[in-house]
Design an enzyme around this catalytic site. Structure first.
Site, short mmCIF file in Angstrom:
data_model
loop_
_atom_site.label_atom_id
_atom_site.label_comp_id
_atom_site.label_asym_id
_atom_site.label_seq_id
_atom_site.Cartn_x
_atom_site.Cartn_y
_atom_site.Cartn_z
CG HIS A 159 -8.01 1.59 -4.00
ND1 HIS A 159 -8.20 3.12 -3.86
CD2 HIS A 159 -8.13 1.23 -2.77
CE1 HIS A 159 -8.49 3.40 -2.81
NE2 HIS A 159 -8.21 2.37 -1.87
CG HIS A 219 -7.39 -1.20 7.23
ND1 HIS A 219 -8.59 -0.72 7.10
CD2 HIS A 219 -7.20 -1.06 5.93
CE1 HIS A 219 -9.07 -0.11 6.20
NE2 HIS A 219 -8.32 -0.42 5.53
NE ARG A 278 -6.03 2.97 0.37
CZ ARG A 278 -5.94 4.33 0.33
NH1 ARG A 278 -4.63 4.78 0.03
NH2 ARG A 278 -6.87 4.89 0.22
CG ASN A 296 -5.79 13.50 -2.87
OD1 ASN A 296 -5.16 12.43 -3.31
ND2 ASN A 296 -5.48 14.81 -2.51
C1 HEM Z 1 -14.09 -1.98 3.95
C2 HEM Z 1 -13.63 -0.91 3.53
C3 HEM Z 1 -12.31 0.04 3.44
C4 HEM Z 1 -12.32 1.20 3.64
C5 HEM Z 1 -13.50 2.45 4.21
C6 HEM Z 1 -10.97 1.60 3.71
C7 HEM Z 1 -10.23 2.99 3.80
C8 HEM Z 1 -9.11 3.04 3.74
C9 HEM Z 1 -8.40 4.60 4.03
C10 HEM Z 1 -9.58 5.52 4.25
C11 HEM Z 1 -7.29 4.31 4.16
C12 HEM Z 1 -6.20 5.46 4.25
C13 HEM Z 1 -5.76 6.06 3.37
C14 HEM Z 1 -5.02 7.29 3.61
O1 HEM Z 1 -5.36 8.09 4.59
O2 HEM Z 1 -3.58 7.48 3.20
C15 HEM Z 1 -6.74 3.13 4.00
C16 HEM Z 1 -5.56 2.51 3.85
C17 HEM Z 1 -5.37 1.25 3.54
N1 HEM Z 1 -6.26 0.22 3.31
FE1 HEM Z 1 -8.14 0.26 3.31
N2 HEM Z 1 -10.24 0.65 3.24
C18 HEM Z 1 -10.96 -0.29 3.22
C19 HEM Z 1 -10.75 -1.83 2.80
C20 HEM Z 1 -9.37 -2.34 2.47
C21 HEM Z 1 -9.16 -3.83 2.02
C22 HEM Z 1 -10.34 -4.63 1.60
C23 HEM Z 1 -7.99 -3.76 1.99
C24 HEM Z 1 -6.95 -4.86 1.34
C25 HEM Z 1 -7.31 -6.09 1.50
C26 HEM Z 1 -7.35 -2.32 2.25
C27 HEM Z 1 -6.19 -2.28 2.71
C28 HEM Z 1 -5.45 -1.31 2.96
C29 HEM Z 1 -4.25 -0.70 3.27
C30 HEM Z 1 -2.88 -1.81 3.17
C31 HEM Z 1 -3.92 0.50 3.77
C32 HEM Z 1 -2.64 1.36 4.05
C33 HEM Z 1 -1.98 1.86 2.77
C34 HEM Z 1 -0.63 2.46 2.79
O3 HEM Z 1 0.01 2.65 4.08
O4 HEM Z 1 -0.23 2.98 1.85
N3 HEM Z 1 -8.38 -1.78 2.63
N4 HEM Z 1 -7.98 2.21 3.80
C1 LIG Z 2 -4.12 15.26 -2.90
O1 LIG Z 2 -2.77 14.66 -2.33
C2 LIG Z 2 -1.77 15.15 -2.63
C3 LIG Z 2 -0.38 14.38 -2.16
O2 LIG Z 2 -0.53 14.12 -0.60
C4 LIG Z 2 -1.69 16.61 -2.41
O3 LIG Z 2 -0.44 17.24 -2.71
C5 LIG Z 2 -2.97 17.27 -2.99
O4 LIG Z 2 -2.91 18.86 -2.43
C6 LIG Z 2 -4.23 16.80 -2.53
N1 LIG Z 2 -5.37 17.30 -3.13
C7 LIG Z 2 -6.22 17.33 -2.59
C8 LIG Z 2 -7.50 18.01 -3.30
O5 LIG Z 2 -6.73 17.16 -1.54
#
Ligand code: HEM
Ligand SMILES: *[C@@H]1O[C@H](CO)[C@@H](O)[C@H](O)[C@H]1NC(C)=O
Ligand SMILES: *[C@@H]1O[C@H](CO)[C@@H](O)[C@H](O)[C@H]1NC(C)=O
Ligand SMILES: *[C@@H]1O[C@H](CO)[C@@H](O)[C@H](O)[C@H]1NC(C)=O
Length: 378
Positions: free
Chosen positions: A97, A229, A93, A125
């Site tokens: 990003h 994902h 990820r 965030n």
């Molecule tokens: C297509 C648009 C995409 C959207 C809208 C999106 C959105 C998100 C969101 C909202 C999360 C969860 C974040 C959280 O709540 O902690 C996430 C996690 C993740 N995304 Fe995406 N993502 C996209 C594309 C991608 C791409 C292109 C990759 C890599 C090739 C990717 C890899 C990941 C991975 C590996 C996680 C898990 C991260 C972790 O466990 O630390 N995403 N993504």
């Molecule tokens: C952003 O994420 C951190 C770590 O999870 C959390 O402590 C913090 O309150 C979050 N900030 C906002 C604005 O959501």
């Protein structure tokens, strides 16, 4: 809403889904075998589909200056992921990003950049994993010792670590073009907001964002890259706000993860959360995609056939994923004498903050943000 959901899913339904999944995987096994054969016969097609490599990048960029670079990153990631499988998702990820905010220039690593560590207030965030930032710095230290100095750029380390994370969790091997340089520019909150797609977006707006980053990124790339994902977690706050979207995560998955309320996390892939495979697409077909942005890839009639194809053939998905990652990894890269090779991945080299050769300030806002960061001593 998944995070506040009460236990309404009857066990019978769960059993039915499981039974269907078995049936599906039997069918998909046969398809996969057939497609694998086809891929073998048409091997040349795959080679022809390799994306063009940006001028200034090459596969053997460090052949002389740091010949062990690739194996050092590979070994580090393999060992670290064995201890903490979540790190693989974190590193994958981080590279995404990096590339989708201001190009693959390691700005995501800068302390004080809108994507980077220490900027928790930046919208949105980002919940990027601290362990992933630390791993990049640790790899950097190792490379520095081995290759006597700052030779390998932080943006190249990100690209290699992402690939090696995919491989370490069972995903495809692909070759990463190298020679990226690191930016001196901080990303702004605006860069983050306009660059990263929202999990509530539907296909048309996802495609807009992807196209805007690179004309080379098409619908197939969007679908293949969303397959990232297949590993990792999402926090509750990310699942909210989707109209009528209720991902059907098994209760098991909820029980497995720590945290409460908005800070709870759920596996993105409910079938095989820690394995890089094509089950993410099987989930979409079963309407178990984690976010609207995922599920809509199946709902949308234009993209559905590709989702179905990836769900049937892991080999087909793997081939396309490698191609799409190479494309993504070249978004607005700095090469040649642009940018710099950072000595510390979290900070710009001393004295280089305003030497923005080859780069242009995009706006006054950028200048103000950078000046503020400077005055804070970043
Ligand atoms: C297509 C648009 C995409 C959207 C809208 C999106 C959105 C998100 C969101 C909202 C999360 C969860 C974040 C959280 O709540 O902690 C996430 C996690 C993740 N995304 Fe995406 N993502 C996209 C594309 C991608 C791409 C292109 C990759 C890599 C090739 C990717 C890899 C990941 C991975 C590996 C996680 C898990 C991260 C972790 O466990 O630390 N995403 N993504
Ligand atoms: C952003 O994420 C951190 C770590 O999870 C959390 O402590 C913090 O309150 C979050 N900030 C906002 C604005 O959501
Ligand atoms: C397209 O990308 C540029 C930066 O390259 C950004 O300023 C702009 O807001 C983006 N537009 C859309 C519609 O995402
Ligand atoms: C790298 O930069 C960060 C951010 O400025 C700083 O906190 C850290 O101590 C630096 N690391 C080294 C080894 O100098």
């Amino acid at each position: 809403m998944v995070c506040a959901r009460t236990a309404s899913a009857p066990l019978l339904a769960a059993a039915l889904v499981a039974a269907l999944a078995v049936a599906c995987s039997l069918v998909s096994g046969a398809h996969a075998a057939a497609e694998q054969e086809a891929a073998g016969a048409g091997g040349n097609d795959l080679r022809l589909r390799q994306p063009p490599i940006t001028r200034g990048l090459s596969f053997d960029f460090y052949k002389r200056s740091c010949p062990m670079a690739k194996s050092i990153v590979r070994d580090f990631v393999r060992h670290a992921v064995r201890k903490d499988v979540g790190l693989a998702a974190g590193l994958l990820r981080l590279h995404f990003h990096d590339c989708f905010v201001q190009g693959c220039d390691a700005s995501v690593l800068l302390y004080g950049s809108a994507t980077g560590p220490g900027e928790q207030r930046a919208p949105p965030n980002l919940t990027l994993r601290p362990s992933a930032f630390k791993a990049i710095n640790d790899i950097r230290d190792r490379l520095e010792r081995e290759c006597r100095g700052a030779v390998v750029s932080c943006s190249d380390i990100l690209a290699l670590a992402a690939r090696d994370s995919v491989v370490a969790t069972g995903g495809p091997e692909y070759r990463v073009p190298l020679g990226r340089r690191d930016s001196r520019r901080f990303a702004t909150p605006q860069d983050v907001l306009s660059g990263l797609p929202a999990p509530t977006s539907a296909v048309p707006s996802l495609l807009d964002v992807f196209h805007n980053h690179s004309l080379h990124l098409d619908a197939t790339d969007l679908i293949a890259l969303s397959g990232g994902h297949t590993v990792g977690l999402g926090h509750c706050v990310s699942f909210e706000g989707g109209p009528d979207h209720e991902p059907r995560l098994p209760r098991q998955a909820e029980a497995d993860v720590p945290g409460q309320g908005h800070r709870r996390a759920h596996p993105l892939d409910v079938r095989t959360p820690d394995v890089f495979d094509n089950k993410y697409y099987v989930n979409l077909v079963n309407r178990e995609g984690p976010f609207v942005s995922d599920q809509d890839l199946f709902t949308n009639e234009a993209t559905r056939p590709i989702v179905e194809r990836f769900a049937r053939s892991q080999q087909y998905f793997f081939n396309q994923f490698g191609v799409s990652m190479v494309k993504m990894g070249q978004i607005r890269v700095l090469t040649g004498d642009q940018g710099q090779v950072r000595r510390n991945c979290s900070a710009r080299n001393p004295g280089s903050a305003d030497g923005n050769l080859g780069l242009q300030w995009s706006s006054l806002v950028q200048t103000v943000v950078d000046a503020a960061a400077e005055s804070l001593g970043f």
